[in-house]
Design a protein around this motif. Structure first.
Motif, PDB file in Angstrom:
ATOM      1  N   ILE A 476      55.594 130.996  62.741  1.00 35.34           N
ATOM      2  CA  ILE A 476      54.140 130.923  62.834  1.00 35.34           C
ATOM      3  C   ILE A 476      53.753 129.815  63.805  1.00 35.34           C
ATOM      4  O   ILE A 476      54.228 128.685  63.705  1.00 35.34           O
ATOM      5  CB  ILE A 476      53.519 130.648  61.458  1.00 35.34           C
ATOM      6  CG1 ILE A 476      53.870 131.771  60.477  1.00 35.34           C
ATOM      7  CG2 ILE A 476      51.995 130.478  61.552  1.00 35.34           C
ATOM      8  CD1 ILE A 476      53.476 131.475  59.038  1.00 35.34           C
ATOM      9  N   THR A 477      52.888 130.149  64.745  1.00 33.24           N
ATOM     10  CA  THR A 477      52.362 129.187  65.701  1.00 33.24           C
ATOM     11  C   THR A 477      50.859 129.010  65.475  1.00 33.24           C
ATOM     12  O   THR A 477      50.260 129.691  64.635  1.00 33.24           O
ATOM     13  CB  THR A 477      52.652 129.639  67.140  1.00 33.24           C
ATOM     14  OG1 THR A 477      52.222 131.002  67.304  1.00 33.24           O
ATOM     15  CG2 THR A 477      54.143 129.559  67.444  1.00 33.24           C
ATOM     16  N   LEU A 478      50.257 128.093  66.225  1.00 31.51           N
ATOM     17  CA  LEU A 478      48.859 127.730  65.979  1.00 31.51           C
ATOM     18  C   LEU A 478      47.932 128.938  66.015  1.00 31.51           C
ATOM     19  O   LEU A 478      47.030 129.068  65.179  1.00 31.51           O
ATOM     20  CB  LEU A 478      48.415 126.691  67.016  1.00 31.51           C
ATOM     21  CG  LEU A 478      46.964 126.211  66.919  1.00 31.51           C
ATOM     22  CD1 LEU A 478      46.710 125.506  65.594  1.00 31.51           C
ATOM     23  CD2 LEU A 478      46.645 125.277  68.091  1.00 31.51           C
ATOM     24  N   ASP A 479      48.154 129.834  66.968  1.00 30.44           N
ATOM     25  CA  ASP A 479      47.263 130.986  67.122  1.00 30.44           C
ATOM     26  C   ASP A 479      47.386 131.983  65.986  1.00 30.44           C
ATOM     27  O   ASP A 479      46.526 132.868  65.845  1.00 30.44           O
ATOM     28  CB  ASP A 479      47.559 131.690  68.453  1.00 30.44           C
ATOM     29  CG  ASP A 479      48.994 132.173  68.551  1.00 30.44           C
ATOM     30  OD1 ASP A 479      49.221 133.370  68.744  1.00 30.44           O
ATOM     31  OD2 ASP A 479      49.915 131.332  68.423  1.00 30.44           O
ATOM     32  N   GLU A 480      48.407 131.851  65.157  1.00 31.64           N
ATOM     33  CA  GLU A 480      48.633 132.798  64.073  1.00 31.64           C
ATOM     34  C   GLU A 480      48.209 132.271  62.705  1.00 31.64           C
ATOM     35  O   GLU A 480      48.360 132.967  61.700  1.00 31.64           O
ATOM     36  CB  GLU A 480      50.121 133.175  64.030  1.00 31.64           C
ATOM     37  CG  GLU A 480      50.570 133.891  65.298  1.00 31.64           C
ATOM     38  CD  GLU A 480      52.077 134.003  65.421  1.00 31.64           C
ATOM     39  OE1 GLU A 480      52.545 135.089  65.832  1.00 31.64           O
ATOM     40  OE2 GLU A 480      52.781 133.017  65.115  1.00 31.64           O
ATOM     41  N   LEU A 481      47.681 131.060  62.676  1.00 35.49           N
ATOM     42  CA  LEU A 481      47.200 130.514  61.411  1.00 35.49           C
ATOM     43  C   LEU A 481      45.887 131.175  61.004  1.00 35.49           C
ATOM     44  O   LEU A 481      45.130 131.645  61.869  1.00 35.49           O
ATOM     45  CB  LEU A 481      47.010 129.003  61.527  1.00 35.49           C
ATOM     46  CG  LEU A 481      48.295 128.178  61.638  1.00 35.49           C
ATOM     47  CD1 LEU A 481      47.960 126.718  61.921  1.00 35.49           C
ATOM     48  CD2 LEU A 481      49.144 128.294  60.380  1.00 35.49           C
ATOM     49  N   PRO A 482      45.577 131.208  59.719  1.00 29.90           N
ATOM     50  CA  PRO A 482      44.355 131.868  59.263  1.00 29.90           C
ATOM     51  C   PRO A 482      43.117 131.028  59.523  1.00 29.90           C
ATOM     52  O   PRO A 482      43.203 129.849  59.895  1.00 29.90           O
ATOM     53  CB  PRO A 482      44.590 132.028  57.760  1.00 29.90           C
ATOM     54  CG  PRO A 482      45.466 130.879  57.411  1.00 29.90           C
ATOM     55  CD  PRO A 482      46.388 130.704  58.591  1.00 29.90           C
ATOM     56  N   ASP A 483      41.975 131.619  59.312  1.00 29.43           N
ATOM     57  CA  ASP A 483      40.705 130.899  59.331  1.00 29.43           C
ATOM     58  C   ASP A 483      40.560 130.216  57.963  1.00 29.43           C
ATOM     59  O   ASP A 483      40.344 130.870  56.948  1.00 29.43           O
ATOM     60  CB  ASP A 483      39.557 131.890  59.577  1.00 29.43           C
ATOM     61  CG  ASP A 483      38.204 131.220  59.641  1.00 29.43           C
ATOM     62  OD1 ASP A 483      37.901 130.427  58.725  1.00 29.43           O
ATOM     63  OD2 ASP A 483      37.463 131.482  60.586  1.00 29.43           O
ATOM     64  N   TRP A 484      40.708 128.889  57.954  1.00 33.30           N
ATOM     65  CA  TRP A 484      40.762 128.174  56.677  1.00 33.30           C
ATOM     66  C   TRP A 484      39.457 128.264  55.899  1.00 33.30           C
ATOM     67  O   TRP A 484      39.470 128.373  54.666  1.00 33.30           O
ATOM     68  CB  TRP A 484      41.123 126.709  56.918  1.00 33.30           C
ATOM     69  CG  TRP A 484      42.427 126.551  57.627  1.00 33.30           C
ATOM     70  CD1 TRP A 484      42.634 126.094  58.902  1.00 33.30           C
ATOM     71  CD2 TRP A 484      43.736 126.887  57.136  1.00 33.30           C
ATOM     72  NE1 TRP A 484      43.972 126.112  59.227  1.00 33.30           N
ATOM     73  CE2 TRP A 484      44.670 126.587  58.154  1.00 33.30           C
ATOM     74  CE3 TRP A 484      44.195 127.401  55.926  1.00 33.30           C
ATOM     75  CZ2 TRP A 484      46.041 126.799  57.996  1.00 33.30           C
ATOM     76  CZ3 TRP A 484      45.561 127.609  55.769  1.00 33.30           C
ATOM     77  CH2 TRP A 484      46.450 127.314  56.791  1.00 33.30           C
ATOM     78  N   GLU A 485      38.336 128.222  56.585  1.00 34.69           N
ATOM     79  CA  GLU A 485      37.053 128.314  55.881  1.00 34.69           C
ATOM     80  C   GLU A 485      36.885 129.659  55.211  1.00 34.69           C
ATOM     81  O   GLU A 485      36.397 129.763  54.087  1.00 34.69           O
ATOM     82  CB  GLU A 485      35.897 128.046  56.855  1.00 34.69           C
ATOM     83  CG  GLU A 485      35.709 126.592  57.199  1.00 34.69           C
ATOM     84  CD  GLU A 485      35.450 125.726  55.973  1.00 34.69           C
ATOM     85  OE1 GLU A 485      34.609 126.116  55.138  1.00 34.69           O
ATOM     86  OE2 GLU A 485      36.111 124.677  55.839  1.00 34.69           O
ATOM     87  N   SER A 486      37.315 130.722  55.914  1.00 39.20           N
ATOM     88  CA  SER A 486      37.224 132.055  55.315  1.00 39.20           C
ATOM     89  C   SER A 486      38.133 132.162  54.096  1.00 39.20           C
ATOM     90  O   SER A 486      37.759 132.755  53.077  1.00 39.20           O
ATOM     91  CB  SER A 486      37.596 133.123  56.347  1.00 39.20           C
ATOM     92  OG  SER A 486      36.652 133.160  57.399  1.00 39.20           O
TER      93      SER A 486
END
Length: 551
Positions: A476-486
Motif C-alpha cells: 500500500i502506498t500513499l495514493d491507495e490509502l482511504p479517505d479517513w474522514e469518510s
C-alpha cells in the motif's frame, strides 16, 4: 472480522508445492558438527551423549566458523535447529546462509539444548549454512533441518480494539484499518525528517512513481534537555502536512538523558555528549533508581520530559493526527539508557509513560507500538497495540525475516499486529508472500539507506526491488490509502467490499453481484448506490467505473 488473506501461491519467488505449509514439522536432514568444514582455530571435541559422539568449538576467534553443506529436497520454508551449549554462560552467535547473514541463535550455559531458527526460505538443492562468531565460546553438536509449519491465518485475525479505552475516533479508525489490512497487504513506510519535501520521498517517487504510505519522524529534538541546549524541530508540522495529504504518521523518541546525568567531555568522535544523550555510553542515568524511588531528582527530570513530549502529541491530537507511537525502542540491546539496567526497570518505565500520556495528559490519539526487541521485555497486552521489530541486514539481502516474525508471534500468542518498524535493506515482497510472514508494514530508516547526495542510492536496496515492492498490489502506498474522514463517518462512497478503500475491486464485486454470480455478497450495498436512487443496477456500475477512471 471477515478478511481476505494474501494467497501464498499467487506471487511467489519460490514455488512451495512440494513442502506442506501446514501440519507437523518433518526432519529432512541431520548434520554433525564434527563433519562440517572448520575454519580458524576450531576443533572437534569428544563428549559422551552427543549425537555423533563429538562436538565442534570453541569460536574463540573472529575467524572461527563451522560450514555445513546441506541438501534441501524441495523449494519451501524450513526450520534450522542448532544443538549447542555455551561455555561459562549463555551465548549468542550468527547463522549465515549462502554467504548472507540470516539471524542469530542462543546457546544455553553449559548444557546442550536446541535453538530454533524458524521459517527460512530455501530452494531445492545444495546450500551452505555457516555458524560464525558473535559472542563466541560455544560447542555445537549438530544442526537439523526440518520442514516449517505454516503461519496460520488465525495469526492475522486480530482485535481492532485499542488498549486506550478513551482512544479518539482518529486513532480508532486508523487502527481498524490497520487490522483489516493485516495479513492482506503491507504498508510502505519511510523515515524522513523533511517529510514530503525530503530527499528520501523524492528518490522513491523518482524510482517507483509512488510515495510511501507511512512517514517516520522523531520526537528527539522536542526533549526539554535538548531544547535547552538549542535543538529545534519542525517534525510536528511535517506530520500534520503528511496527514493532510492522506498519509499515516509514526513517531519514535530518541529520549535524551537529563542534562545533569550526561558524562563530561565529548563522544569518541568529538561531538558534544548531548548530541547522543540517548545512548548509554554518554550518560550515568540509572532508570532502575528512578523507578524504585531512590533517585527523586531523576524522576522529576523525566516527568518534565514527558510533559514536554505530551505537549507535542496534544498538538497533533488537536490537528486530528493519529500517531503510531513508538517510544523506548530497541530496549533489550542496552545501547539506549532506558534499556541499560535490564527488563524490569524498562517495563516499569514503559508502563509509567503509558499511564502518564494516556491518563494524565489525555493523549488519546496514540496507537502504542512496543519495540523492546525481546519477549522478556514485553510489558503485557494491556499496554501494547502493535509489536514492532527493527531489523538491519546485509546490503541486497532481501529476506522476509520470517524466523523473527514467527518468534514474535509467541510474545502475545498471536493477538497483536506485528510490524517492521525500522529496516535498512527493504525485503522483497515476493519473499514475504512465499514465507507467509506478512508484516503489517516496512519502515526504512532515513539517509544512506535510501539516498546518497540527495539522489536514490542502490547501496542497500536495488532499484528493481524497490520498484517491484512499491508497485506491487500487495504493498500500500500513499495514493491507495482511504479517505479517513469518510471512514470516520462510516460512509465511504463506492466501498462496497467495506475494506476502507474505493478501487477496482469494488467495481469487480458489484459487477459479479449484478450478474448474480453465486456466493457474491456486498458488504455495504448503500456504498454502491452511486446514483442515489435506492436501486442497484448497471447505471451504478457505470458511475463507479467513471469515477475510478477520473481518479
Amino acid at each position: 472480522m471477515k478478511k481476505r488473506m494474501i494467497a501464498a501461491a499467487v506471487l511467489t519467488a519460490i514455488a512451495v508445492q512440494s513442502v506442506p505449509l501446514t501440519g507437523s514439522a518433518e526432519t529432512v536432514g541431520v548434520y554433525e558438527a564434527e563433519d562440517a568444514v572448520m575454519t580458524g582455530n576450531m576443533k572437534a571435541i569428544e563428549e559422551s551423549g552427543l549425537s555423533g559422539g563429538k562436538a565442534a568449538g570453541n569460536f574463540a576467534e573472529d575467524t572461527d566458523s563451522l560450514k555445513f553443506t546441506v541438501e534441501i529436497p524441495a523449494d519451501g520454508t524450513y526450520n534450522i535447529v542448532i544443538n549447542s551449549k555455551g561455555y561459562g554462560g549463555g551465548k549468542t552467535n550468527n547463522i549465515v546462509i549462502d554467504g548472507a547473514f540470516a539471524g542469530t541463535f542462543d546457546s544455553t550455559a553449559d548444557t546442550y539444548s536446541d535453538s530454533l531458527m524458524r521459517s527460512v526460505l530455501l530452494t531445492a538443492g545444495t546450500h551452505e549454512i555457516a555458524i560464525t562468531k558473535s559472542w563466541g565460546w560455544i560447542a555445537v553438536d549438530c544442526i537439523k533441518i526440518e520442514t516449517a509449519k505454516a503461519i496460520p491465518h488465525s495469526a492475522y485475525e486480530v482485535d481492532d480494539t485499542l488498549t486506550d479505552p478513551n482512544a479518539n475516533a482518529d486513532a480508532r479508525v486508523l487502527f481498524s484499518y490497520l487490522c483489516d489490512r493485516y495479513g492482506e497487504q503491507v504498508l510502505s513506510g519511510q523515515f524522513a525528517d523533511r517529510g514530503l519535501d525530503s530527499d528520501e520521498f523524492r528518490a522513491i517517487k523518482d524510482v517507483t512513481g509512488k510515495t510511501p504510505a507511512i512517514l517516520g519522524l522523531d520526537m528527539m529534538d522536542f526533549t526539554p534537555s535538548r531544547v535547552a541546549l538549542g535543538a529545534r524541530s519542525d517534525a510536528v508540522e511535517r506530520a500534520i502536512e503528511f496527514h493532510n495529504a492522506g498519509g499515516i504518521v509514526t513517531f519514535c523518541w530518541h529520549w535524551n538523558s537529563p542534562t545533569a546525568y550526561l558524562k563530561e567531555g565529548t563522544e569518541e568522535n568529538g561531538s558534544p555528549r548531548w548530541w547522543g544523550g540517548f545512548y548509554t555510553r554518554n550518560t550515568d542515568f540509572d532508570i532502575s533508581k528512578v523507578m524504585d524511588g531512590s533517585d527523586p531528582e531523576g524522576k522529576a527530570r523525566i516527568d518534565e520530559d514527558i510533559a514536554g513530549i505530551a505537549q507535542q502529541l496534544l498538538r497533533l491530537q488537536e490537528a486530528g493526527v493519529p500517531v503510531l507511537w513508538r517510544p523506548l525502542h530497541e530496549a533489550s540491546g542496552g545501547w539506549f539508557w532506558w534499556g541499560a539496567k535490564g527488563a524490569e526497570p524498562y517495563k516499569a518505565l514503559y508502563k509509567y509513560l503509558y499511564d502518564q500520556l494516556t491518563n494524565v495528559y489525555g493523549c488519546h490519539n496514540l496507537i502504542w507500538v512496543w519495540n523492546g526487541q525481546s519477549a522478556d521485555w514485553y510489558p503485557g497486552d494491556a499496554y501494547v497495540d502493535i509489536i514492532g521489530e527493527d531489523i538491519y541486514v546485509d546490503k541486497h539481502s532481501y529476506t522476509a525475516h520470517a524466523a523473527k516474525f514467527s518468534e514474535i508471534l509467541d510474545y502475545s500468542g498471536g493477538k497483536k499486529i506485528i510490524a517492521l518498524t525500522e529496516n535498512g535493506t527493504i525485503f522483497d515482497i515476493d519473499n514475504v508472500i512465499a514465507t507467509g510472514a506478512k508484516w503489517a508494514c516496512f519502515t526504512t530508516w532515513n539517509g544512506g539507506f535510501i539516498t546518497a547526495n540527495g539522489q536514490f542510492s542502490d547501496e542497500h536496496t536495488e532499484a528493481e526491488v524497490l520498484k517491484k515492492d512499491y508497485q506491487s498490489e500487495y504493498v500500500i502506498t500513499l495514493d491507495e490509502l482511504p479517505d479517513w474522514e469518510s471512514l470516520k463517518n462510516g460512509n465511504l462512497r463506492g466501498d462496497v467490499n467495506n475494506d476502507g478503500s474505493f478501487n477496482i475491486a469494488d467495481a469487480v464485486l458489484l459487477q459479479k453481484w449484478l450478474l448474480a454470480v453465486p456466493d457474491t455478497e456486498l458488504s455495504d450495498w448503500k456504498a454502491a448506490d452511486l446514483c442515489e436512487d435506492g436501486v442497484l443496477n448497471v447505471f451504478d456500475l457505470c458511475a463507479m467505473r467513471q469515477e475510478l477512471t477520473n481518479g
